[in-house]
Design a protein around this motif. Structure first.
Motif, PDB file in Angstrom:
ATOM      1  N   PRO A 235     -22.038   1.437 -19.094  1.00  0.00           N
ATOM      2  CA  PRO A 235     -21.322   2.098 -17.997  1.00  0.00           C
ATOM      3  C   PRO A 235     -20.421   1.106 -17.256  1.00  0.00           C
ATOM      4  CG  PRO A 235     -23.722   2.446 -17.868  1.00  0.00           C
ATOM      5  CD  PRO A 235     -23.471   1.313 -18.812  1.00  0.00           C
ATOM      6  N   ILE A 236     -19.180   1.520 -17.010  1.00  0.00           N
ATOM      7  CA  ILE A 236     -18.248   0.756 -16.185  1.00  0.00           C
ATOM      8  C   ILE A 236     -17.927   1.601 -14.965  1.00  0.00           C
ATOM      9  CG2 ILE A 236     -16.031  -0.441 -16.082  1.00  0.00           C
ATOM     10  CD1 ILE A 236     -16.055  -0.603 -19.120  1.00  0.00           C
ATOM     11  N   VAL A 237     -18.159   1.052 -13.788  1.00  0.00           N
ATOM     12  CA  VAL A 237     -17.990   1.805 -12.543  1.00  0.00           C
ATOM     13  C   VAL A 237     -16.711   1.361 -11.850  1.00  0.00           C
ATOM     14  CG1 VAL A 237     -19.022   2.399 -10.323  1.00  0.00           C
ATOM     15  CG2 VAL A 237     -20.495   1.999 -12.309  1.00  0.00           C
ATOM     16  N   PHE A 238     -15.797   2.303 -11.634  1.00  0.00           N
ATOM     17  CA  PHE A 238     -14.552   2.049 -10.906  1.00  0.00           C
ATOM     18  C   PHE A 238     -14.713   2.541  -9.473  1.00  0.00           C
ATOM     19  CE2 PHE A 238     -11.980   2.633 -15.060  1.00  0.00           C
ATOM     20  CZ  PHE A 238     -12.210   1.314 -15.402  1.00  0.00           C
ATOM     21  N   THR A 239     -14.414   1.662  -8.540  1.00  0.00           N
ATOM     22  CA  THR A 239     -14.484   2.013  -7.121  1.00  0.00           C
ATOM     23  C   THR A 239     -13.131   1.748  -6.466  1.00  0.00           C
ATOM     24  OG1 THR A 239     -16.821   1.350  -7.075  1.00  0.00           O
ATOM     25  CG2 THR A 239     -15.718   1.627  -4.957  1.00  0.00           C
ATOM     26  N   GLY A 240     -12.645   2.725  -5.716  1.00  0.00           N
ATOM     27  CA  GLY A 240     -11.425   2.540  -4.931  1.00  0.00           C
ATOM     28  C   GLY A 240     -10.143   2.968  -5.608  1.00  0.00           C
ATOM     29  N   THR A 241     -10.178   3.265  -6.906  1.00  0.00           N
ATOM     30  CA  THR A 241      -8.933   3.611  -7.594  1.00  0.00           C
ATOM     31  C   THR A 241      -8.344   4.919  -7.068  1.00  0.00           C
ATOM     32  OG1 THR A 241     -10.139   4.713  -9.393  1.00  0.00           O
ATOM     33  CG2 THR A 241      -9.588   2.382  -9.692  1.00  0.00           C
ATOM     34  N   HIS A 242      -9.216   5.843  -6.635  1.00  0.00           N
ATOM     35  CA  HIS A 242      -8.721   7.127  -6.119  1.00  0.00           C
ATOM     36  C   HIS A 242      -7.975   6.956  -4.803  1.00  0.00           C
ATOM     37  CE1 HIS A 242     -12.358   6.493  -3.820  1.00  0.00           C
ATOM     38  NE2 HIS A 242     -12.068   7.519  -3.032  1.00  0.00           N
ATOM     39  N   ARG A 243      -8.293   5.907  -4.065  1.00  0.00           N
ATOM     40  CA  ARG A 243      -7.579   5.641  -2.806  1.00  0.00           C
ATOM     41  C   ARG A 243      -6.251   4.935  -3.070  1.00  0.00           C
ATOM     42  NH1 ARG A 243     -11.339   2.186   0.804  1.00  0.00           N
ATOM     43  NH2 ARG A 243      -9.939   2.858   2.474  1.00  0.00           N
ATOM     44  N   ALA A 244      -6.213   4.194  -4.166  1.00  0.00           N
ATOM     45  CA  ALA A 244      -4.993   3.456  -4.486  1.00  0.00           C
ATOM     46  C   ALA A 244      -3.902   4.371  -5.046  1.00  0.00           C
ATOM     47  CB  ALA A 244      -5.302   2.342  -5.481  1.00  0.00           C
ATOM     48  N   TRP A 245      -4.298   5.304  -5.906  1.00  0.00           N
ATOM     49  CA  TRP A 245      -3.291   6.202  -6.507  1.00  0.00           C
ATOM     50  C   TRP A 245      -3.934   7.574  -6.657  1.00  0.00           C
ATOM     51  CZ3 TRP A 245       0.306   4.528 -11.125  1.00  0.00           C
ATOM     52  CH2 TRP A 245       1.322   5.472 -11.267  1.00  0.00           C
ATOM     53  N   ARG A 246      -3.640   8.449  -5.736  1.00  0.00           N
ATOM     54  CA  ARG A 246      -4.260   9.763  -5.705  1.00  0.00           C
ATOM     55  C   ARG A 246      -3.613  10.718  -6.696  1.00  0.00           C
ATOM     56  NH1 ARG A 246      -4.422   9.895   0.906  1.00  0.00           N
ATOM     57  NH2 ARG A 246      -6.164   8.433   1.132  1.00  0.00           N
ATOM     58  N   LYS A 247      -4.394  11.689  -7.127  1.00  0.00           N
ATOM     59  CA  LYS A 247      -3.915  12.660  -8.094  1.00  0.00           C
ATOM     60  C   LYS A 247      -2.736  13.444  -7.523  1.00  0.00           C
ATOM     61  CE  LYS A 247      -5.605  16.057 -11.405  1.00  0.00           C
ATOM     62  NZ  LYS A 247      -6.784  16.758 -11.942  1.00  0.00           N
ATOM     63  N   GLY A 248      -1.649  13.521  -8.293  1.00  0.00           N
ATOM     64  CA  GLY A 248      -0.477  14.262  -7.874  1.00  0.00           C
ATOM     65  C   GLY A 248       0.443  13.515  -6.941  1.00  0.00           C
ATOM     66  N   SER A 249       0.142  12.236  -6.647  1.00  0.00           N
ATOM     67  CA  SER A 249       0.940  11.455  -5.714  1.00  0.00           C
ATOM     68  C   SER A 249       1.751  10.399  -6.459  1.00  0.00           C
ATOM     69  CB  SER A 249       0.036  10.768  -4.689  1.00  0.00           C
ATOM     70  OG  SER A 249       0.771   9.855  -3.895  1.00  0.00           O
ATOM     71  N   LEU A 250       2.917  10.033  -5.891  1.00  0.00           N
ATOM     72  CA  LEU A 250       3.714   8.927  -6.421  1.00  0.00           C
ATOM     73  C   LEU A 250       3.702   7.744  -5.459  1.00  0.00           C
ATOM     74  CD1 LEU A 250       6.809  10.777  -7.935  1.00  0.00           C
ATOM     75  CD2 LEU A 250       4.897   9.715  -9.150  1.00  0.00           C
ATOM     76  N   HIS A 251       2.709   7.702  -4.590  1.00  0.00           N
ATOM     77  CA  HIS A 251       2.580   6.607  -3.630  1.00  0.00           C
ATOM     78  C   HIS A 251       1.341   5.796  -3.998  1.00  0.00           C
ATOM     79  CE1 HIS A 251       2.085   5.238   0.846  1.00  0.00           C
ATOM     80  NE2 HIS A 251       2.323   4.241   0.010  1.00  0.00           N
ATOM     81  N   VAL A 252       1.554   4.583  -4.492  1.00  0.00           N
ATOM     82  CA  VAL A 252       0.451   3.689  -4.821  1.00  0.00           C
ATOM     83  C   VAL A 252       0.172   2.802  -3.621  1.00  0.00           C
ATOM     84  CG1 VAL A 252      -0.393   1.905  -6.392  1.00  0.00           C
ATOM     85  CG2 VAL A 252       1.116   3.710  -7.240  1.00  0.00           C
ATOM     86  N   ARG A 253      -1.026   2.905  -3.098  1.00  0.00           N
ATOM     87  CA  ARG A 253      -1.415   2.149  -1.910  1.00  0.00           C
ATOM     88  C   ARG A 253      -2.155   0.868  -2.304  1.00  0.00           C
ATOM     89  NH1 ARG A 253      -1.567   7.580  -1.057  1.00  0.00           N
ATOM     90  NH2 ARG A 253      -0.720   8.361   0.924  1.00  0.00           N
ATOM     91  N   PRO A 254      -2.084  -0.159  -1.464  1.00  0.00           N
ATOM     92  CA  PRO A 254      -2.699  -1.451  -1.822  1.00  0.00           C
ATOM     93  C   PRO A 254      -4.204  -1.501  -1.563  1.00  0.00           C
ATOM     94  CG  PRO A 254      -1.605  -1.637   0.299  1.00  0.00           C
ATOM     95  CD  PRO A 254      -1.308  -0.237  -0.194  1.00  0.00           C
TER      96      PRO A 254
END
Length: 298
Positions: A235-254
């Protein structure tokens, strides 16, 4: 054509090299060890504040455009390589992994999100699984997947511009999800290919992307593949990626990102009559290791 060492170099040492690129710190010198520890602490304590101002949005758009152009360039180069290697599927798989190591690493550097990677790499062949809540997850998988690994995706992925065609050329596996019998047959064929060519596998067990970052129920496919291949599940657990680039958005946050490799789960003694139990067990592992904001709502 043995250049797999290039892929290994591009992927490792993942954390230290990425910190050097992101923070301008040279960790080669022994005197910089303390600095590295400070940077790691800094990443863990980053207070992410969302900025939706016009300046931040414009910078984000520039990053996305640069990512797209970069991916077009590397995809074109590796598509040519794949065409030359078309008679040799296994070499195309290896080249696909090297493409992913290079392109994924470049794209993450362009996006600029601070990343922390935890856990040990697994040296044996395995089934790697990841939670999925952002396009960034795919970029991370491209970067971090070991050489000799194939992905499994729905058959329609071949129609995705650029990425779908290279996915096909790289000999990755596609599954027909049109009906249960077709899906089961696709899984059997995928398992046969994995064993025949001694490959690892990467799959998103949720089957689709979460809209809000919260973990979705797992499909049974990864368990069927484990039963047929007897590969351990990592298992590989990703944390925080949903805050960085949300579904349907073109704004990538740091937003800061965290990637954690959990200990492998052995499947040698798994039996077909306990599929539901195995799905729940692995799902519970994710629930335990995700922050509250990414756990399923009950």
């Amino acid at each position: 054509m043995e250049i797999s060492g290039i892929g290994s170099f591009l992927r490792n040492r993942r954390f230290g090299n990425y910190l050097e690129a992101s923070f301008g710190v040279n960790f080669a010198s022994p005197s910089k060890v303390a600095v590295k520890e400070e940077v790691e602490k800094k990443i863990q304590s980053v207070a992410f504040v969302e900025d939706d101002g016009i300046g931040a949005v414009l910078i984000s758009w520039v990053r996305i455009v640069v990512c797209f152009v970069t991916m077009m360039f590397t995809t074109f180069i590796w598509a040519l390589i794949m065409l030359v290697l078309f008679p040799w599927p296994y070499q195309r798989i290896r080249q696909g992994n090297i493409y992913g190591h290079l392109t994924g690493r470049l794209l993450m550097w362009i996006l600029g999100n601070p990343i922390k990677i935890e856990g040990s790499e697994y040296d044996e062949k395995a089934i790697y699984i990841c939670n999925h809540a952002s396009p960034i997850d795919i970029i991370l998988i491209m970067w971090l997947t070991p050489t000799g690994t194939v992905g499994v995706a729905k058959k329609e992925i071949i129609w995705y511009p650029l990425f779908g065609q290279l996915y096909f050329l790289a000999s990755h596996l596609r599954i027909d999800r049109s009906n249960p019998s077709a899906a089961i047959q696709s899984m059997k064929e995928a398992a046969h290919t994995i064993l025949k060519n001694n490959l690892s596998l990467i799959i998103f067990p949720e089957g689709t992307r979460s809209k809000n970052g919260r973990l979705l129920p797992f499909k049974k496919g990864f368990v069927h593949l484990a039963l047929q291949t007897r590969r351990p599940i990592v298992p590989i657990v990703f944390t925080g990626t949903h805050r960085a680039w949300r579904k349907g958005s073109l704004h990538v946050r740091p937003a800061p990102l965290n990637v954690e490799y959990l200990p492998p789960i052995r499947t040698d003694d798994w039996t077909a009559d306990k599929i539901e139990d195995y799905v729940k067990m692995v799902h519970d592992v994710y629930v335990k290791n995700l922050p509250e904001s990414q756990r399923p709502m009950h």
